[in-house]
Design a protein around this motif. Structure first.
Motif, short mmCIF file in Angstrom:
data_model
loop_
_atom_site.label_atom_id
_atom_site.label_comp_id
_atom_site.label_asym_id
_atom_site.label_seq_id
_atom_site.Cartn_x
_atom_site.Cartn_y
_atom_site.Cartn_z
N VAL A 243 -6.04 -4.86 -1.82
CA VAL A 243 -5.25 -3.94 -1.45
C VAL A 243 -5.87 -2.55 -1.47
O VAL A 243 -6.70 -2.24 -2.10
CB VAL A 243 -3.74 -3.72 -1.95
N ARG A 244 -4.98 -1.65 -0.66
CA ARG A 244 -5.43 -0.22 -0.83
C ARG A 244 -4.21 0.44 -0.56
O ARG A 244 -3.27 0.27 0.00
CB ARG A 244 -6.48 0.35 0.07
N CYS A 245 -4.41 2.14 -1.07
CA CYS A 245 -2.95 2.75 -0.88
C CYS A 245 -3.45 3.67 0.45
O CYS A 245 -4.29 4.30 0.39
CB CYS A 245 -2.91 3.77 -1.90
N LEU A 258 -2.45 -4.42 2.37
CA LEU A 258 -3.38 -5.42 2.46
C LEU A 258 -4.65 -4.98 3.23
O LEU A 258 -4.62 -4.77 4.52
CB LEU A 258 -2.89 -6.74 2.88
N SER A 259 -5.94 -4.92 2.74
CA SER A 259 -6.98 -4.35 3.44
C SER A 259 -8.26 -4.74 2.97
O SER A 259 -8.38 -5.09 1.84
CB SER A 259 -6.62 -2.76 3.23
N LYS A 260 -9.14 -4.71 4.06
CA LYS A 260 -10.53 -4.90 3.62
C LYS A 260 -11.46 -3.58 3.95
O LYS A 260 -12.66 -3.73 4.31
CB LYS A 260 -11.12 -5.97 4.49
N ALA A 261 -10.82 -2.62 4.05
CA ALA A 261 -11.45 -1.23 4.26
C ALA A 261 -12.11 -0.71 2.89
O ALA A 261 -11.37 -0.11 2.06
CB ALA A 261 -10.47 -0.20 4.69
N HIS A 262 -13.58 -0.58 3.00
CA HIS A 262 -14.30 -0.37 1.79
C HIS A 262 -14.80 0.96 2.10
O HIS A 262 -15.68 1.40 1.12
CB HIS A 262 -15.28 -1.17 1.47
N ILE A 268 -10.60 4.60 9.10
CA ILE A 268 -10.28 5.07 10.48
C ILE A 268 -10.30 3.98 11.35
O ILE A 268 -9.24 4.20 12.24
CB ILE A 268 -11.52 5.87 10.91
N GLY A 269 -10.93 2.91 11.37
CA GLY A 269 -10.86 1.68 12.43
C GLY A 269 -9.29 1.04 12.03
O GLY A 269 -8.80 0.70 12.83
N GLU A 270 -9.12 1.20 10.97
CA GLU A 270 -7.63 0.36 10.63
C GLU A 270 -6.43 1.19 10.79
O GLU A 270 -5.59 0.54 11.51
CB GLU A 270 -7.67 0.24 9.06
N ILE A 271 -6.68 2.43 10.81
CA ILE A 271 -5.39 3.36 11.17
C ILE A 271 -5.21 3.47 12.73
O ILE A 271 -4.45 3.45 13.35
CB ILE A 271 -5.65 4.78 10.72
N ALA A 272 -6.68 3.16 13.59
CA ALA A 272 -6.51 3.30 14.91
C ALA A 272 -5.83 2.26 15.42
O ALA A 272 -5.15 2.05 16.35
CB ALA A 272 -7.86 3.47 15.60
N ALA A 273 -5.93 0.97 14.60
CA ALA A 273 -5.28 -0.43 15.24
C ALA A 273 -3.88 -0.51 14.94
O ALA A 273 -3.12 -1.44 15.48
CB ALA A 273 -6.21 -1.36 14.84
N THR A 274 -3.46 0.17 13.88
CA THR A 274 -2.11 -0.07 13.38
C THR A 274 -1.20 0.59 14.07
O THR A 274 -1.26 1.53 14.72
CB THR A 274 -2.09 0.52 11.78
#
Length: 301
Positions: A243-245, A258-262, A268-274
């Motif tokens: 996870v991440r905050c 729940l994330s795989k953003a390291h 940035i890619g995760e936020i663009a898709a959410t």
């Protein structure tokens, strides 16, 4: 996606202008520092605005006693690195003095209690302006707020009694006992903040990146079981997850993603898709439809 970000220079210039206006118009300002990415970016902008001099405002942190240890470690390291002054107000002191009553039960949180501690800290140190990292895209109550947000002698905000801000002219006139909250990154979005962090290479607490943590599921979101400050129902099973905050606050109200953003690029890619808003993971905003606005009227950030 993260190239040619010339608009960030315009946002940076506006924020630095506001920071310098605060220094010019107020006698004793401070920066409200939560340890979250927005307050970190605000502190970084203040560092830029007054370099090579030190930041002329102390950092004020309201410690609920239920913080992530990583946040406190980051705070102390940053203050030492910048040579900044730090003022800490403790919610536990407000509880011990009988000014607030500790909530009980499974949904108990100290997040609301920190309003009293904040107002006392501002009054004790005679701060006449408190700079915060709030953005208008965060939440509908935030969208109503001016950059120079007037507070009355009780620290309260009246959304129907705000001053016009035409041509970037900010009115800081106040009566005895009144103060202002000032929000230099009001016009930034969550994506702007992350792109700026990437562009400037700003170091953040490890909580923002994917890590392994014990968590449990409640009311549609994952909450941290480590540190162990949230009472759990018998049926709420603790599991280990990656996870991440997305936003950081009191442990009791900070949802985990729940994330795989390291890396920042991954985020940035995760936020663009959410399709979930940034504060969609904040349990304190779910107490009522007007939770944020109600707290702000009482003196909250």
């Amino acid at each position: 996606m993260i190239n040619n970000l010339t608009h960030l220079r315009d946002l940076e210039a506006e924020s630095i202008y506001i920071l310098r206006e605060v220094a010019a118009q107020f006698e004793k300002p401070c920066i409200l520092f939560s340890g979250g990415k927005d307050s970190i970016v605000l502190t970084y902008l203040a560092y830029k605005a007054f370099y090579p001099a030190k930041i002329p405002f102390p950092l004020v942190h309201i410690d609920t006693g239920h913080n992530f240890p990583e946040t406190l470690t980051y705070r102390d390291d940053l203050v030492k690195k910048l040579g900044a002054d730090l003022v800490v107000g403790y919610v536990q002191d407000s509880i011990d003095q009988g000014k607030v009553r500790e909530e009980t039960g499974y949904n108990a949180s100290r997040n609301k209690l920190q309003t009293v501690t904040l107002l006392d800290t501002l009054a004790d140190h005679k701060f006449d302006a408190a700079l915060g990292g709030a953005r208008r895209d965060e939440e509908k109550a935030r969208a109503k707020e001016r950059i120079f947000s007037h507070r009355d002698e009780f620290g309260q905000w009246n959304p129907k009694n705000q001053r016009p801000e035409l041509w970037s002219l900010y009115n800081a006139r106040k009566e005895m006992g009144e103060h202002f909250r000032v929000f230099p990154i009001s016009n930034w979005t969550e994506m702007d903040v992350w792109q700026y962090i990437y562009q400037e290479g700003i170091v953040l607490p490890s909580l923002y990146y994917t890590h392994r943590r014990k968590a449990f599921f409640r009311d549609g979101q994952w909450l941290a079981a480590d540190p162990d400050v949230i009472p759990r129902r018998p049926e709420e099973e603790v599991v280990e997850l990656d996870v991440r905050c997305r936003t950081i606050g009191d442990v009791t109200c900070t949802g985990l993603t729940l994330s795989k953003a390291h890396s920042v690029e991954d985020i940035i890619g995760e936020i663009a898709a959410t399709r979930v808003t940034e504060r969609g993971g904040r349990a304190d905003d779910k107490r009522s439809e007007t939770a944020m606005e109600d707290r702000k009227k009482q003196g909250y950030f």
